[in-house]
Scaffold this motif. Sequence first.
Motif, PDB file in Angstrom:
ATOM      1  N   UNK A  53     -21.383 -14.869   9.832  1.00  0.00           N
ATOM      2  CA  UNK A  53     -20.858 -16.183   9.474  1.00  0.00           C
ATOM      3  C   UNK A  53     -21.292 -17.224  10.504  1.00  0.00           C
ATOM      4  N   UNK A  54     -21.306 -18.489  10.060  1.00  0.00           N
ATOM      5  CA  UNK A  54     -21.744 -19.601  10.912  1.00  0.00           C
ATOM      6  C   UNK A  54     -20.643 -20.639  11.017  1.00  0.00           C
ATOM      7  N   UNK A  55     -20.384 -21.077  12.218  1.00  0.00           N
ATOM      8  CA  UNK A  55     -19.459 -22.184  12.464  1.00  0.00           C
ATOM      9  C   UNK A  55     -20.273 -23.411  12.841  1.00  0.00           C
ATOM     10  N   UNK A  56     -19.831 -24.555  12.378  1.00  0.00           N
ATOM     11  CA  UNK A  56     -20.573 -25.799  12.597  1.00  0.00           C
ATOM     12  C   UNK A  56     -19.784 -26.723  13.527  1.00  0.00           C
ATOM     13  N   UNK A  57     -20.397 -27.119  14.621  1.00  0.00           N
ATOM     14  CA  UNK A  57     -19.829 -28.118  15.529  1.00  0.00           C
ATOM     15  C   UNK A  57     -20.477 -29.458  15.194  1.00  0.00           C
ATOM     16  N   UNK A  58     -19.718 -30.289  14.516  1.00  0.00           N
ATOM     17  CA  UNK A  58     -20.253 -31.546  14.015  1.00  0.00           C
ATOM     18  C   UNK A  58     -20.616 -32.478  15.176  1.00  0.00           C
ATOM     19  N   UNK A  59     -21.795 -33.120  15.054  1.00  0.00           N
ATOM     20  CA  UNK A  59     -22.267 -34.135  16.010  1.00  0.00           C
ATOM     21  C   UNK A  59     -22.432 -33.571  17.419  1.00  0.00           C
ATOM     22  N   UNK A  60     -22.829 -32.309  17.522  1.00  0.00           N
ATOM     23  CA  UNK A  60     -23.142 -31.724  18.823  1.00  0.00           C
ATOM     24  C   UNK A  60     -24.629 -31.357  18.923  1.00  0.00           C
ATOM     25  N   UNK A  61     -25.440 -31.888  18.000  1.00  0.00           N
ATOM     26  CA  UNK A  61     -26.872 -31.636  18.055  1.00  0.00           C
ATOM     27  C   UNK A  61     -27.604 -32.758  18.775  1.00  0.00           C
ATOM     28  N   UNK A  62     -28.857 -32.985  18.406  1.00  0.00           N
ATOM     29  CA  UNK A  62     -29.639 -34.043  19.048  1.00  0.00           C
ATOM     30  C   UNK A  62     -29.385 -35.368  18.341  1.00  0.00           C
ATOM     31  N   UNK A  87     -24.980 -25.384  15.167  1.00  0.00           N
ATOM     32  CA  UNK A  87     -24.595 -24.280  14.293  1.00  0.00           C
ATOM     33  C   UNK A  87     -24.464 -23.011  15.134  1.00  0.00           C
ATOM     34  N   UNK A  88     -23.259 -22.468  15.136  1.00  0.00           N
ATOM     35  CA  UNK A  88     -22.940 -21.278  15.925  1.00  0.00           C
ATOM     36  C   UNK A  88     -22.971 -20.067  14.995  1.00  0.00           C
ATOM     37  N   UNK A  89     -23.950 -19.191  15.206  1.00  0.00           N
ATOM     38  CA  UNK A  89     -24.111 -17.993  14.388  1.00  0.00           C
ATOM     39  C   UNK A  89     -23.422 -16.825  15.105  1.00  0.00           C
ATOM     40  N   UNK A  90     -22.491 -16.161  14.427  1.00  0.00           N
ATOM     41  CA  UNK A  90     -21.664 -15.127  15.056  1.00  0.00           C
ATOM     42  C   UNK A  90     -22.003 -13.751  14.488  1.00  0.00           C
ATOM     43  N   UNK A  91     -22.278 -12.820  15.400  1.00  0.00           N
ATOM     44  CA  UNK A  91     -22.500 -11.425  15.037  1.00  0.00           C
ATOM     45  C   UNK A  91     -21.358 -10.601  15.619  1.00  0.00           C
ATOM     46  N   UNK A  92     -20.767  -9.777  14.818  1.00  0.00           N
ATOM     47  CA  UNK A  92     -19.658  -8.938  15.269  1.00  0.00           C
ATOM     48  C   UNK A  92     -20.215  -7.642  15.824  1.00  0.00           C
ATOM     49  N   UNK A  93     -19.865  -7.331  17.055  1.00  0.00           N
ATOM     50  CA  UNK A  93     -20.374  -6.136  17.735  1.00  0.00           C
ATOM     51  C   UNK A  93     -19.206  -5.229  18.043  1.00  0.00           C
ATOM     52  N   UNK A  94     -19.201  -4.027  17.453  1.00  0.00           N
ATOM     53  CA  UNK A  94     -18.094  -3.108  17.673  1.00  0.00           C
ATOM     54  C   UNK A  94     -18.054  -2.587  19.093  1.00  0.00           C
ATOM     55  N   UNK A  95     -19.205  -2.630  19.792  1.00  0.00           N
ATOM     56  CA  UNK A  95     -19.257  -2.060  21.139  1.00  0.00           C
ATOM     57  C   UNK A  95     -18.792  -3.040  22.197  1.00  0.00           C
ATOM     58  N   UNK A  96     -18.721  -4.315  21.868  1.00  0.00           N
ATOM     59  CA  UNK A  96     -18.322  -5.306  22.854  1.00  0.00           C
ATOM     60  C   UNK A  96     -16.815  -5.350  22.919  1.00  0.00           C
ATOM     61  N   UNK A  97     -16.246  -5.244  24.078  1.00  0.00           N
ATOM     62  CA  UNK A  97     -14.796  -5.218  24.247  1.00  0.00           C
ATOM     63  C   UNK A  97     -14.372  -6.311  25.196  1.00  0.00           C
ATOM     64  N   UNK A 135     -35.266 -29.372  13.938  1.00  0.00           N
ATOM     65  CA  UNK A 135     -35.031 -30.758  13.545  1.00  0.00           C
ATOM     66  C   UNK A 135     -34.036 -31.399  14.492  1.00  0.00           C
ATOM     67  N   UNK A 136     -32.987 -31.981  13.954  1.00  0.00           N
ATOM     68  CA  UNK A 136     -31.945 -32.598  14.781  1.00  0.00           C
ATOM     69  C   UNK A 136     -30.740 -31.689  14.966  1.00  0.00           C
ATOM     70  N   UNK A 137     -30.799 -30.482  14.433  1.00  0.00           N
ATOM     71  CA  UNK A 137     -29.714 -29.514  14.607  1.00  0.00           C
ATOM     72  C   UNK A 137     -30.076 -28.510  15.691  1.00  0.00           C
ATOM     73  N   UNK A 138     -29.046 -28.004  16.350  1.00  0.00           N
ATOM     74  CA  UNK A 138     -29.210 -26.959  17.351  1.00  0.00           C
ATOM     75  C   UNK A 138     -28.569 -25.678  16.832  1.00  0.00           C
ATOM     76  N   UNK A 139     -29.135 -24.550  17.236  1.00  0.00           N
ATOM     77  CA  UNK A 139     -28.630 -23.256  16.775  1.00  0.00           C
ATOM     78  C   UNK A 139     -28.345 -22.370  17.990  1.00  0.00           C
ATOM     79  N   UNK A 140     -27.204 -21.702  17.923  1.00  0.00           N
ATOM     80  CA  UNK A 140     -26.780 -20.814  19.009  1.00  0.00           C
ATOM     81  C   UNK A 140     -26.228 -19.532  18.386  1.00  0.00           C
ATOM     82  N   UNK A 141     -26.692 -18.386  18.868  1.00  0.00           N
ATOM     83  CA  UNK A 141     -26.230 -17.093  18.362  1.00  0.00           C
ATOM     84  C   UNK A 141     -25.384 -16.405  19.434  1.00  0.00           C
ATOM     85  N   UNK A 142     -24.177 -15.956  19.046  1.00  0.00           N
ATOM     86  CA  UNK A 142     -23.280 -15.251  19.970  1.00  0.00           C
ATOM     87  C   UNK A 142     -22.766 -13.977  19.318  1.00  0.00           C
TER      88      UNK A 142
END
Length: 569
Positions: A522-531, A543-553, A481-488
């Motif tokens: 968990x998801x963080x929202x950056x307001x008014x950064x979509x289309x 919408x920034x979707x965050x995955x916690x990775x124990x192997x990433x340092x 839609x008018x929202x953007x999604x990013x996974x990190x």
Amino acid sequence: MPGSRAGRRDALLIATGRYESPALKPLRSPRQDCEGLAAVLRDPGIGGFAVQQLVDAKSYEVKRALEQFFRNRGREDLLLLHLSCHGLKDDEGRLYFATQDTDKDLPASTAVPAAFLHDQMARCRARTIVVLLDCCYSGAFLPGAKGDDYVQVKEELAGHGRAILTATNRTEYAWEGDHLEAAAPQPSRFTGALIEGLRSGDADADQDGRITVTELYDYVYEYLHHAGARQRPRMWADLEYRVILARTPVRTDPGAPTGAAAPTPAPAPTPTPAPASAPEAPSPAAESAPRNTPSAVRERTAPPQQGLFARLKDAFNGADPGTGLPSVPRRLARRGQDALIRMEFPLAETALGTDKDIEIDTAAVCDQCQGAGAAVGTPVYPCHSCSGLGTSGPGPTGGSSLQCSACDGSGVRIPSSCAPCAGTGRVPVRRTLTVRIPGGVDHGTRIQFAGENEVGPGGGPPGDLYLEVIELPHPELARRGDDLHLTRRIPRALARSGGTIEVTTLDGPKSVRIPAGLRSGQTLRLVAHGTMHLRESGRGDLLLHLDVDEDVDEGGDGDEAESGAEGGA
């Protein structure tokens, strides 16, 4: 509308232009269609219907309104239903009418099945039902209609005592209007033609003061054909009598003395039975007329005036529109063809808008003959085969609407053609057009640029150019839609103690603060950064979707963390 029997004239107009699902694009015309059609149908001098309107309703509200509309009816009632909305088909080819709360993936439970409408009409006692469908895939409502190459319609959605007019044939889309990029509402082409034919009286082909279902269909078909619309309306009828939908608006005689008595209608004639028609053969005999028909004769009225297409025909044949007297024959000017081009745009351009220069191969009026097609000084003669009309043979409704093969529809015979254009009245050109792509368009959106394509034969009006947007996928951002999604993915240490990370946005890299104790998922929202919103101000969110990775340092505390991110579940 008075008549010899006590049958009612009721109309239900259902219009849905706003949808909760982002998969269904908003439509600007349904509300306008509903109001315009209601005005002419309600007018006691035209339709004389009791009109109900239902705009932007939910599926259960539409079903309830339909069931109430068709129940407890008398045999002599004349019922008219108009639907203006998105049309949907499922994997089995079944037709549904979209409502405000329709989920495109769940049409059976969130839309109105065409089969439901069919059942309500089958149970209705009214002898005459007229259905006007202004939606894409509306041709699938006709009995035996087929879908596209991948789906087929299984329902037989017509029956005795009904007339069905659809905006399109097969899988054509119902056009909303001439300027898809404009914000102001306007009637769709199909419903706009219905309104114009009733309001002006031009649909009264035989000028007897009455507009029948067949006359209205013929008018709409020819109206859209002459306007160059790419949709072809369809009609199916299985009725006992002629159906009179409206009376022609009374034209007051300007020469009548002041204070003269108002025109007095003559008694309505008794309808004559006619044999029922076979499906797919919309002839005048295949109609029915309710007993409460409008009158055919009026006193103190002006002489019958030419209809719209009679006046167009006179103009094409060189006649003075005021006198009808012939003048020098001239080539019939026809509208140019529409064209569709598909163009790729990166996500940033579709989301935020852009201007593009495109080169198109088109046709312009020939400077040598100014569109006439004849060499300078060469006489022009009417075509003997079509008598200068440009058409011959039976058309789709029994009229003469096939292009004359002798003159290729020009209506004239030219002994000596213009050399630069070879008698076509136009020459090929390549031109550069700057197009503006509004922010918020997405994949598959078509934007119409009216009058920007080739001119028609004989110097006729230009066709329209349609640009279809092909949105290229972004390597990191996904659009919904008018929202953007990013996974990190972030390291466990950063999630536990907090800090900042840099993320990609349409406005460039941004630093986002990670709160301490963040949990994976968990998801963080950056307001008014979509289309951008296409039809209103503002923008969607990122919408920034965050995955916690124990192997990433990696990661840590950023220098200047922005607080533009909002936490969310």
